[in-house]
Design an enzyme around this catalytic site. Structure first.
Site, short mmCIF file in Angstrom:
data_model
loop_
_atom_site.label_atom_id
_atom_site.label_comp_id
_atom_site.label_asym_id
_atom_site.label_seq_id
_atom_site.Cartn_x
_atom_site.Cartn_y
_atom_site.Cartn_z
N ASP A 114 -12.28 -3.38 2.15
CA ASP A 114 -11.46 -4.34 1.39
C ASP A 114 -12.30 -5.62 1.36
OD1 ASP A 114 -8.63 -4.85 0.20
OD2 ASP A 114 -8.87 -6.55 1.51
N THR B 188 -12.02 0.94 -8.04
CA THR B 188 -10.91 -0.01 -8.22
C THR B 188 -11.08 -0.78 -9.53
OG1 THR B 188 -10.74 -0.17 -5.83
CG2 THR B 188 -9.56 -1.82 -7.10
N SER C 206 -10.61 7.31 -2.90
CA SER C 206 -10.72 7.54 -1.45
C SER C 206 -10.10 8.89 -1.09
CB SER C 206 -9.99 6.44 -0.68
OG SER C 206 -10.83 5.33 -0.48
N LYS D 219 -2.80 -0.81 6.58
CA LYS D 219 -3.79 -1.85 6.24
C LYS D 219 -4.25 -2.50 7.54
CE LYS D 219 -5.87 -3.92 2.81
NZ LYS D 219 -6.30 -3.41 1.50
N GLN E 282 0.83 -1.22 0.00
CA GLN E 282 0.00 0.00 0.00
C GLN E 282 0.86 1.27 0.00
OE1 GLN E 282 -3.62 -0.70 0.50
NE2 GLN E 282 -3.89 1.30 -0.40
#
Ligand code: NAP
Length: 459
Positions: free
Chosen positions: A179, A223, A391, A139, A124
């Site tokens: 997620d 995404t 985001s 995360k 990430q």
């Protein structure tokens, strides 16, 4: 461009440095295979950058980068519908805040453990840096399985998770999102509990929120759409496109559904999709609206799709989805779902391009094999950055207390994905690995973070 400035001694020193950090980090992190895999995939690609920047070795940038700034593990107790006490384990890795507050999703899945969270958090950092936006890497998640749980059980679990996690997050500290297993419903429960404990409406503390309370248009689609935009740019380098192509997409969750929607809009035929039980093949092209109804509204299984479409066929073995012949494959489910045998099957079926819409879905052996066969390959760190990019746009809208239109956000997303593609490609060329988007993306993300770390002193 860098040739002539970098000596063979610089390259040798960089290789030794990378090998040393890689070996020591793996030794110090026993029992974390996914984390080892992410390090092994990424660190060697940084050699050209480290050879050109010997000062980063002196400053110990790599040693600091592989070590999370903070890793939190906590107990998440909750009471199920039968009145039994259940205990799960919660995690958050706050990996790197050199360029902005920690940012990354929360995963609820029974396989979640420290290794998975560390690999996701590590990747990430680079993905967020590549977007060009001011977001660091983090995360989190829990080994909780929302499947088969009642809505009230999911809510009680989410509330218990947040009752500990709230003290570690905030709009300028750590901004989580969804997620696997954490969609709009779960984000709603998590954000609600955060708001209740904090006693204030901090919209920018969470992204992926519902549209009625600070969410952004296009976040749900981001995404999947972003991955297709990235792959479309990559295809262009070989005068190909989605139009007229057959596409296989693994998964049928948030990312997979919107990758299928955008690919179809661009003129492709999506011939197969899956869940963890099996896959469906529809020679007429997957009816995305029907699949969305089954998965998003009914929370059903892909098997039900085959029951509703006369020409569709269901195969109860999800790993075999790669045997369906296609031009473009978009692994969009989970890590290591595309292994060497999957890659062989795709090559035999005539695949031209593979785009990682999921995080680390392709094993190292499979990546090597695809490369050997000259298949175009879009690494997840770059190709699936659209979610975190939107985001960040959600955070921007929250700060301004404004909402942009669907078109405005989608245009922004498209622009960001194209710019990530160009950056990865140009960086690869500049550092002597032309066309290698994996190395280009890793180096570009690394350089941005390393520069900020160097500027901020040894911390
Ligand atoms: P999701 O909505 O929970 O969907 C996950 C999908 O993958 C489901 O169809 C699930 O099937 C399938 N799946 C999970 N484990 C599997 C396994 N072992 N074998 C085969 N299929 C499996 O999650 P998502 O948000 O789409 O995330 C998918 C991937 O994209 C993950 O790697 C995630 O980290 C990555 N990603 C997501 C975002 C985002 O914005 N959401 C952003 C960047 C990257 P079942 O229903 O049977 O479990």
């Amino acid at each position: 461009m860098l040739e002539g400035l970098v000596t063979t001694a610089d390259v040798a020193a960089a290789e030794r440095y990378v090998e040393d950090v890689l070996t020591r980090t793996i030794e110090r992190s026993p029992g974390e295979p996914e984390f080892h895999q992410a390090l092994t995939e990424l660190l060697p690609t940084l050699v050209p950058a480290l050879a050109a920047h010997p000062e980063y070795r002196r400053l110990g940038i790599l040693e600091r980068l592989v070590e999370p700034e903070r890793m939190i593990t906590f107990r998440v107790p909750w009471v199920d519908d039968a009145g039994r006490v259940q205990v799960n384990r919660g995690f958050r890795v706050q990996y790197n805040s050199a360029i902005g507050p920690y940012k990354g999703g929360i995963r609820f899945h029974p396989t979640v453990n420290a290794s998975i969270i560390k690999f996701l958090g590590f990747e990430q950092i680079f993905k967020n840096a590549l977007t060009g936006l001011a977001i660091g890497g983090g995360k989190g998640g829990a080994d909780f399985d929302p499947k088969g749980k009642s809505e009230m059980e999911v809510m009680r679990f989410a509330q218990s998770f947040m009752t500990e996690f709230y003290r570690h997050m905030g709009p300028d500290v750590d901004v989580p999102a969804g997620d696997i297993g954490v969609g709009e419903r779960e984000v709603g429960f998590l954000f609600g509990q955060y708001k209740r404990i904090r006693g204030g409406f901090e919209a920018g503390a969470f992204t992926g929120k519902g549209l009625g309370y600070g969410g952004s248009l296009v976040r749900k689609e981001a995404t999947g759409y972003g991955c297709v935009y990235f792959v479309e740019e990559m295809l262009r380098t070989r005068n190909r496109s989605f139009a007229g192509s057959r596409v296989v997409i693994s998964g049928s969750g948030n990312v997979a559904l919107y990758a299928a929607e955008k690919a179809t809009q661009l003129g492709a035929t999506v011939v197969a999709m899956s869940d963890s039980d099996g896959y469906v093949v529809d020679p007429d092209g997957i009816d995305v609206a029907l699949m969305k109804k089954i998965k998003e509204i009914r929370r059903g299984r892909v098997r039900e799709y085959a029951e509703a479409r006369p020409n569709a066929r269901y195969v109860p073995r999800s790993a075999e989805i790669w045997t369906v012949p296609c031009d473009i494959a978009l692994p969009s489910a989970t890590q290591n779902e595309l292994d060497l045998s999957g890659a062989e099957a795709l090559i035999a079926g005539g695949v031209v391009a593979v785009g990682e819409c999921a995080n680390m879905p392709t094993t190292l052996e499979a990546i090597r094999r695809l490369k050997e066969a000259d298949v175009l390959f879009a690494p997840g760190k770059a190709a699936n950055a659209g979610g975190v990019a939107v985001s960040a746009l959600e955070m921007a809208q929250n700060s301004m207390r404004l909402s942009w239109t669907f078109q405005e956000v989608e245009e922004n997303l498209k622009h960001i994905m194209h710019s990530i593609f160009r950056t990865a490609l140009a960086t690869a060329g500049q550092y002597g690995v032309p066309g290698d988007l994996v190395a280009g993306a890793n180096i570009a993300g690394f350089l941005r973070v390393a520069k900020a770390m160097a500027a901020q002193g040894v911390i």
